[in-house]
Design an enzyme around this catalytic site. Structure first.
Site, PDB file in Angstrom:
ATOM      1  N   HIS A 104     -15.971 -22.438  53.020  1.00 44.10           N
ATOM      2  CA  HIS A 104     -16.909 -22.608  54.257  1.00 44.10           C
ATOM      3  C   HIS A 104     -17.534 -24.059  54.333  1.00 44.10           C
ATOM      4  O   HIS A 104     -18.282 -24.267  55.318  1.00 44.10           O
ATOM      5  CB  HIS A 104     -17.654 -21.507  54.255  1.00 44.10           C
ATOM      6  CG  HIS A 104     -18.231 -21.063  55.769  1.00 44.10           C
ATOM      7  ND1 HIS A 104     -18.286 -21.733  56.737  1.00 44.10           N
ATOM      8  CD2 HIS A 104     -18.386 -19.977  56.172  1.00 44.10           C
ATOM      9  CE1 HIS A 104     -18.663 -21.429  57.747  1.00 44.10           C
ATOM     10  NE2 HIS A 104     -18.758 -20.111  57.574  1.00 44.10           N
ATOM     11  N   ARG A 105     -17.430 -24.776  53.404  1.00 45.46           N
ATOM     12  CA  ARG A 105     -18.127 -26.077  53.569  1.00 45.46           C
ATOM     13  C   ARG A 105     -17.497 -27.119  54.220  1.00 45.46           C
ATOM     14  O   ARG A 105     -18.195 -27.948  54.688  1.00 45.46           O
ATOM     15  CB  ARG A 105     -18.172 -26.655  51.860  1.00 45.46           C
ATOM     16  CG  ARG A 105     -19.013 -25.861  50.953  1.00 45.46           C
ATOM     17  CD  ARG A 105     -18.780 -26.537  49.483  1.00 45.46           C
ATOM     18  NE  ARG A 105     -17.271 -26.350  48.956  1.00 45.46           N
ATOM     19  CZ  ARG A 105     -17.077 -26.713  47.781  1.00 45.46           C
ATOM     20  NH1 ARG A 105     -17.799 -27.505  47.032  1.00 45.46           N
ATOM     21  NH2 ARG A 105     -15.829 -26.945  47.428  1.00 45.46           N
TER      22      ARG A 105
END
Length: 481
Positions: free
Chosen positions: A454-455
């Site tokens: 999710h980064r």
């Protein structure tokens, strides 16, 4: 030679008279020194070289000796395979970089050694073998002495603790418990047994929590051996047994189950465990997507006789979708920036005996389906024989895990470290679906779950990628182009 000496002299002294009087002495002092430096032979003394445990992959920290190809006393030439080493991913032959004689084997077959540690000694000549063997014994004894030094320190500390613990700690709590509450505390069953056996309960020493008298205490005072069939005595004896591990911290470890056995991790299993723990540091999220596979199943029936596997078809479809969504193929390693990979290398999880490995289909988007299937079969054969080269299993940019062949409906895959996403593919099964006109039809459908970092990948990015992947699967004509 004379011209050279004359030029040096003229620079040293501009006087003509000085030049003639000092030319001979100067040349005899300086020139022999320079010529001796050039002509002095450099003696290469006999050497004993160490054969080190190599780093066969970027994640390898130790290796296991599978077998020694050469034996002690064998003469080796540069480039000869000497030993087979099991890394965290594959078994590989280790070659020698020097000529010589294998004088001594330091690490035997089946043993492990850290990367960079000596596993064998190579002597340059036969005269050096004895010295090399003596050195090997010192290396082995050095490692043995290192392992034997800690145990003497362990028994030195417990006597100090045990000598201090018996006298001060036990008496105060017993006295405090017996002196604190003036009335006698006993369980109802203990009081009943005391009346039954005509025992003065005040004379019974309680062994329960806070000095409480248990039925076992009453039976002991009456001289009765507690029977196993007596349910209250079993219940009462449980707290006593549970308190003993608290008093002795050394017995806090749970006891092994009868018939159980302890199996150490293999090198590959240790690497898998390390990667799984490392993946916990990455913030991930998961998105599922249903895909209709009627057209895909029809295509598979056509190309299957030509040697095309379903895994190759799915890898090709994922690679084509990644071309349109490069962020899903990106990599984030330090949490500060991410890298767009120029190649689409699809790694596919394969279960092998004793572990898990992910052979990589490099440039999967550029290879046609038939060549991709052939390449995949070669990689699987190498993986099962543990002959994969490092670049064939550590260069993946996207991972595919297919458990549909086992009938699994859906599952979540753990994101490999250093990658942006991993796709988990379930089985394709007949499902009742309603079309746009409201009619019910039976179609084959499979569930696809993607775990992403999710980064660098957001929900909208992953949803768009899955939509593209679904369109390719539902219209698979482009896969054979």
């Amino acid at each position: 030679m004379n011209a050279h000496s004359t030029s040096i002299i003229s620079m040293a002294s501009p006087s003509p008279s000085l030049r003639t009087s000092t030319s001979l002495p100067f040349s005899t002092l300086i020139l022999p020194r320079t010529s001796s430096l050039r002509r002095r032979p450099f003696k290469i003394q006999a050497k004993i070289r160490e054969i080190f445990m190599p780093a066969l992959s970027s994640t390898m920290t130790e290796g296991k000796i599978v077998s020694w190809i050469k034996s002690e006393g064998d003469t080796l030439s540069k480039g000869d395979s000497v030993v087979v080493v099991e890394s965290d991913k594959a078994d590989m032959d280790v070659e020698t970089f020097y000529d010589g004689i294998l004088a001594a084997i330091v690490v035997s077959e089946g043993e492990t050694a850290p990367v960079g540690a000596p596993i064998g000694l190579l002597a340059e000549t036969a005269e050096d073998i004895a010295e090399a063997q003596a050195k090997a014994k010192s290396v082995k004894s050095g490692s043995g002495s290192g392992s034997s030094s800690p145990p003497p320190e362990v028994p030195d500390t417990p006597p100090v603790i045990s000598s201090q613990s018996p006298s001060p700690p036990p008496p105060p709590p017993v006295k405090a418990v017996s002196d604190g509450p003036k009335k006698i505390t006993a369980t109802p069953q203990a009081k009943k047994l005391a009346k039954q056996h005509k025992i003065d309960i005040a004379s019974v020493n309680g062994t329960g929590p806070f000095g409480r008298i248990t039925p076992a205490d009453v039976e002991a005072a009456a001289g009765i051996v507690p029977s196993k069939s007596n349910a209250p005595s079993v219940v009462a004896s449980a707290p006593v047994a549970s308190e003993k591990p608290k008093a002795g911290s050394s017995s806090a470890a749970p006891a092994a189950l009868p018939g159980s056995s302890n199996v150490a991790f293999t090198t590959m299993q240790s690497a898998v465990a390390k990667n799984m723990v490392e993946s916990l540091s990455v913030p991930t999220f998961r998105v599922g997507y249903p895909v209709t596979t009627d057209a895909l199943d029809a295509l598979y029936e056509k190309v299957k006789p030509k040697g095309v596997t379903m895994t190759a078809i799915l890898a090709k479809a994922a690679a084509m979708a990644l071309v349109q969504h490069p962020v899903v193929n990106a990599t984030c390693k330090d949490g500060k920036n991410f890298h767009y990979n120029s190649n689409i290398n699809v790694a596919v999880a394969v279960a092998i005996n004793g572990g898990l490995i992910t052979p990589v289909l490099q440039d999967a988007d550029k290879l046609d389906l038939y060549l991709l299937s052939q390449k995949w079969k070669e990689l699987v054969a190498k993986a099962r024989s543990k002959q994969l080269q490092p670049h064939e299993y550590n260069s993946g940019t996207f991972t595919l895990s297919n458990l549909g062949m086992f009938g699994v409906d859906r599952f979540d895959a753990i994101l490999p470290p250093g990658q942006g996403a991993i796709m988990a593919v379930g089985a394709s099964k007949p499902t009742v679906l309603a079309d746009a006109d409201g009619f019910f039809r039976v179609k084959n459908k499979m569930l696809v779950n993607v775990t992403a970092d999710h980064r660098i990948i957001y929900g909208a990015d992953l949803a768009a990628f899955l939509q593209t992947f679904s369109k390719i699967i539902e219209n698979p004509e482009s896969l054979t182009l």
